[in-house]
Scaffold this motif. Structure first.
Motif, short mmCIF file in Angstrom:
data_model
loop_
_atom_site.label_atom_id
_atom_site.label_comp_id
_atom_site.label_asym_id
_atom_site.label_seq_id
_atom_site.Cartn_x
_atom_site.Cartn_y
_atom_site.Cartn_z
N PHE A 186 0.83 -1.21 0.00
CA PHE A 186 0.00 0.00 0.00
C PHE A 186 0.86 1.25 0.00
CE2 PHE A 186 -3.71 -2.56 1.66
CZ PHE A 186 -4.58 -2.21 0.64
N ASN A 187 1.87 1.30 0.86
CA ASN A 187 2.71 2.49 0.94
C ASN A 187 3.51 2.72 -0.33
OD1 ASN A 187 2.89 3.98 3.74
ND2 ASN A 187 2.56 1.82 4.22
N ARG A 188 3.93 1.65 -0.98
CA ARG A 188 4.71 1.76 -2.22
C ARG A 188 3.84 1.74 -3.46
NH1 ARG A 188 8.90 -2.87 0.01
NH2 ARG A 188 10.01 -1.52 1.49
N SER A 189 2.54 1.50 -3.30
CA SER A 189 1.58 1.43 -4.40
C SER A 189 1.99 0.43 -5.47
CB SER A 189 1.40 2.83 -5.03
OG SER A 189 0.90 3.74 -4.08
N THR A 190 2.30 -0.79 -5.01
CA THR A 190 2.67 -1.86 -5.94
C THR A 190 1.57 -2.92 -6.08
OG1 THR A 190 3.75 -3.13 -4.18
CG2 THR A 190 5.14 -1.62 -5.47
N LEU A 191 0.50 -2.80 -5.32
CA LEU A 191 -0.50 -3.88 -5.28
C LEU A 191 -1.31 -3.98 -6.57
CD1 LEU A 191 -1.73 -3.40 -1.61
CD2 LEU A 191 -0.36 -5.30 -2.50
N LEU A 192 -1.41 -2.90 -7.33
CA LEU A 192 -2.10 -2.97 -8.61
C LEU A 192 -1.17 -3.39 -9.74
CD1 LEU A 192 -4.34 0.24 -8.47
CD2 LEU A 192 -5.01 -2.14 -8.05
N ILE A 193 0.11 -3.23 -9.53
CA ILE A 193 1.10 -3.59 -10.54
C ILE A 193 1.36 -5.08 -10.56
CG2 ILE A 193 3.53 -3.32 -11.23
CD1 ILE A 193 3.44 -0.52 -10.08
N ASP A 194 1.41 -5.67 -9.37
CA ASP A 194 1.90 -7.04 -9.24
C ASP A 194 1.02 -7.83 -8.27
OD1 ASP A 194 3.36 -9.36 -9.08
OD2 ASP A 194 5.26 -8.39 -8.56
N PHE A 209 8.10 1.10 -7.35
CA PHE A 209 7.55 1.79 -6.19
C PHE A 209 7.02 3.17 -6.56
CE2 PHE A 209 10.77 -0.44 -3.11
CZ PHE A 209 10.23 -1.66 -3.45
N HIS A 210 5.89 3.55 -5.95
CA HIS A 210 5.34 4.90 -6.01
C HIS A 210 5.03 5.36 -7.44
CE1 HIS A 210 6.54 5.00 -1.83
NE2 HIS A 210 7.81 4.85 -2.16
N GLN A 211 4.64 4.42 -8.31
CA GLN A 211 4.32 4.78 -9.68
C GLN A 211 2.89 5.29 -9.82
OE1 GLN A 211 6.71 4.83 -12.24
NE2 GLN A 211 7.88 4.62 -10.33
N ASP A 212 2.06 5.04 -8.81
CA ASP A 212 0.69 5.53 -8.84
C ASP A 212 0.63 6.95 -8.29
OD1 ASP A 212 -2.20 3.95 -9.09
OD2 ASP A 212 -2.30 5.72 -7.78
N ALA A 213 -0.33 7.74 -8.79
CA ALA A 213 -0.48 9.11 -8.30
C ALA A 213 -0.87 9.14 -6.84
CB ALA A 213 -1.52 9.85 -9.14
N VAL A 214 -1.53 8.08 -6.37
CA VAL A 214 -1.90 7.98 -4.95
C VAL A 214 -0.90 7.04 -4.28
CG1 VAL A 214 -3.70 7.40 -3.30
CG2 VAL A 214 -4.31 8.34 -5.54
N TYR A 225 5.64 11.01 1.00
CA TYR A 225 6.71 11.26 1.97
C TYR A 225 7.81 10.21 1.78
CZ TYR A 225 8.65 11.17 6.82
OH TYR A 225 9.45 11.15 7.93
N ALA A 226 7.43 8.94 1.76
CA ALA A 226 8.40 7.87 1.53
C ALA A 226 9.05 8.01 0.17
CB ALA A 226 7.72 6.51 1.66
N ARG A 227 8.24 8.33 -0.81
CA ARG A 227 8.76 8.50 -2.18
C ARG A 227 9.84 9.57 -2.22
NH1 ARG A 227 4.87 9.97 -7.36
NH2 ARG A 227 6.46 9.74 -8.99
N ALA A 228 9.58 10.73 -1.60
CA ALA A 228 10.52 11.84 -1.65
C ALA A 228 11.84 11.49 -0.96
CB ALA A 228 9.90 13.07 -1.00
N ILE A 229 11.77 10.80 0.17
CA ILE A 229 12.99 10.48 0.92
C ILE A 229 13.82 9.42 0.20
CG2 ILE A 229 13.88 9.56 3.09
CD1 ILE A 229 11.40 10.84 4.45
N HIS A 230 13.18 8.32 -0.21
CA HIS A 230 13.93 7.27 -0.90
C HIS A 230 14.59 7.78 -2.17
CE1 HIS A 230 13.28 3.45 1.24
NE2 HIS A 230 12.11 3.95 1.62
N ALA A 231 13.92 8.67 -2.88
CA ALA A 231 14.46 9.18 -4.14
C ALA A 231 15.71 10.03 -3.93
CB ALA A 231 13.41 9.99 -4.88
N ARG A 232 15.92 10.48 -2.69
CA ARG A 232 17.03 11.40 -2.44
C ARG A 232 18.09 10.83 -1.51
NH1 ARG A 232 12.55 13.61 -3.90
NH2 ARG A 232 12.63 15.39 -5.35
N THR A 233 18.03 9.52 -1.23
CA THR A 233 19.14 8.88 -0.54
C THR A 233 20.07 8.28 -1.59
OG1 THR A 233 17.89 6.80 -0.29
CG2 THR A 233 17.80 8.38 1.53
N ALA A 234 21.35 8.27 -1.26
CA ALA A 234 22.35 7.87 -2.25
C ALA A 234 22.17 6.44 -2.74
CB ALA A 234 23.75 8.04 -1.65
#
Length: 410
Positions: free
Chosen positions: A324-332, A343-348, A352-361
């Protein structure tokens, strides 16, 4: 043995790069010692005082207390109702550009650090009340602070950074092993701190409301979306559209959960019927069911997605929570989906998780309770020769441990 290392760096408002380097680790040997050294280097460039704290719980007795600079344990005294002030457990941190070394004991605990002001800890009749910055009356709400979580036990050291409760002065964790090799995780990319805040500001629907500042315009933190929902910063319906689509899909499609990577034969099959997503085992017997989760259940991985520390419902629930948090349940329909590109490919989604993960090395972070599904969390562990598992558990109803601590790793 090891010398784990935690680097804390952040660009805070108009202030230059803020940082502190924490280095800890037991000397070489066959067993984990009673305490290990932790070196704190303050590279923040900030002029105010730095304070350090080491509250935790003895794993042998479950007794709550704090450690002094030498690793000595002090039990908390009895508290009251209403809560009474806790003893001053602060350890003077180094000035900017300086270092100091303390020792940490065998604990399930945290390393807090705060700038400019000491944190306020309180005690109730049940134990320690830790800072709860989502509470507008919390005395720590205007203090710039953060913490790292750790467990030191017979199996070694488990150390993670966490953004489960909030995103604040960011830091990374690492382990420098006996051979000199260093493994680290959780570092932000260049500009990553402001990048996370800008991503939240640029997202409609209330996400910008997670950011909290104080009167001098210092950005103190971004609250987690769970606390955003609980405080009204995010609408309670923020995840409804995605949840509804997931429930609709699995009325006619089977969701297969394989919760243990090392047990590929253990599978559970879910279908929605009568408002409940029921899961069956290989024999076709229903083993557990889930009603439609609200946003708080999704972001907190609790309530309608509560995950007990058992062998069936808990593992299924944590898998659903990650999906649910990663919005993968409709994909797979086969979960968990551990492909980060999905991860996080859905508009919903959990933006918050999306923004942080995208900016860690390395893409690793601990942004919700079961961000360790698929090993996406910022965690390091240093074994000892008699290696074993470690479990960091909630030590009581009163102690406010972030939800990232409420998991047993398998």
């Amino acid at each position: 043995m090891s010398t784990p290392r935690c680097d804390i760096t952040a660009l805070l408002g108009a202030v230059a790069l803020v940082g502190a380097l924490l280095t800890l680790g037991p000397p070489a040997g066959a067993a984990v010692p009673d305490a290990v050294p932790l070196t704190i280097t303050n590279d923040s460039g900030r002029g105010e005082a730095l304070y350090v704290y080491d509250p935790g719980t003895l794993l042998t007795t479950g007794q709550q207390g704090w450690a002094d600079a030498n690793g000595g344990f002090h039990a908390w005294p009895a508290g009251g109702n209403p809560p009474t002030p806790a003893p001053d457990a602060s350890i003077p941190g180094p000035a900017a550009g300086r270092s100091t070394t303390i020792r940490i004991p065998r604990f399930s605990g945290r390393i807090y650090f705060s700038y400019g002001r000491k944190l306020v800890f309180q005690l109730t009749t049940g134990g320690l009340v830790q800072p709860a910055v989502q509470n507008p009356s919390d005395p720590n709400r205007d203090i710039l602070f953060n913490w790292s979580e750790y467990t030191l036990d017979d199996s070694g050291l488990w150390l993670n950074s966490t953004q489960v409760d909030m995103f604040s002065a960011p830091y990374a964790v690492g382990v420098q092993r006996a051979d000199g090799a260093t493994v680290s995780t959780g570092h932000l990319k260049a500009g990553g701190y402001n990048g996370v805040l800008d991503a939240l500001r640029g997202r409609s629907g209330g996400w910008a409301n997670l950011i909290r500042t104080r009167s001098d315009d210092t950005v103190l933190r971004a609250l987690s979306p769970l606390y955003g929902v609980e405080t009204g910063a995010l609408p309670a319906t923020v995840m409804d559209d995605y949840v509804d689509r997931v429930r609709q899909k699995y009325t006619t499609t089977t969701l297969t959960v394989t919760p243990f990577a090392d047990q590929p034969g253990t599978k559970y099959h879910g279908r929605v019927s009568g408002g409940v997503m029921n899961f069956t085992d290989a024999s076709g017997a229903v083993v557990t069911g889930f009603r439609k989760p609200d946003a708080a259940s999704v972001f907190g991985c609790h309530k309608l997605l509560v995950a007990p520390n058992d062998a069936v419902r808990g593992p299924i629930s944590r898998t659903l929570c990650a999906g649910f948090n990663r919005s993968t349940l409709l994909i797979d329909p086969d979960q968990p989906d551990t492909t980060a590109a999905n991860f996080h490919q859905d508009a919903v989604t959990n933006h918050y998780a999306r923004a942080i993960h995208a900016r860690t090395a390395d893409g690793k972070a601990y942004t919700f309770a079961f961000d360790d599904v698929g090993q996406q969390e910022s965690l390091v562990h240093d074994d000892v020769p008699h290696a074993g598992g470690a479990c960091v558990r909630d030590v009581g109803q009163v102690v406010r441990i972030s939800r990232s601590s409420r998991r047993c790793r398998r």
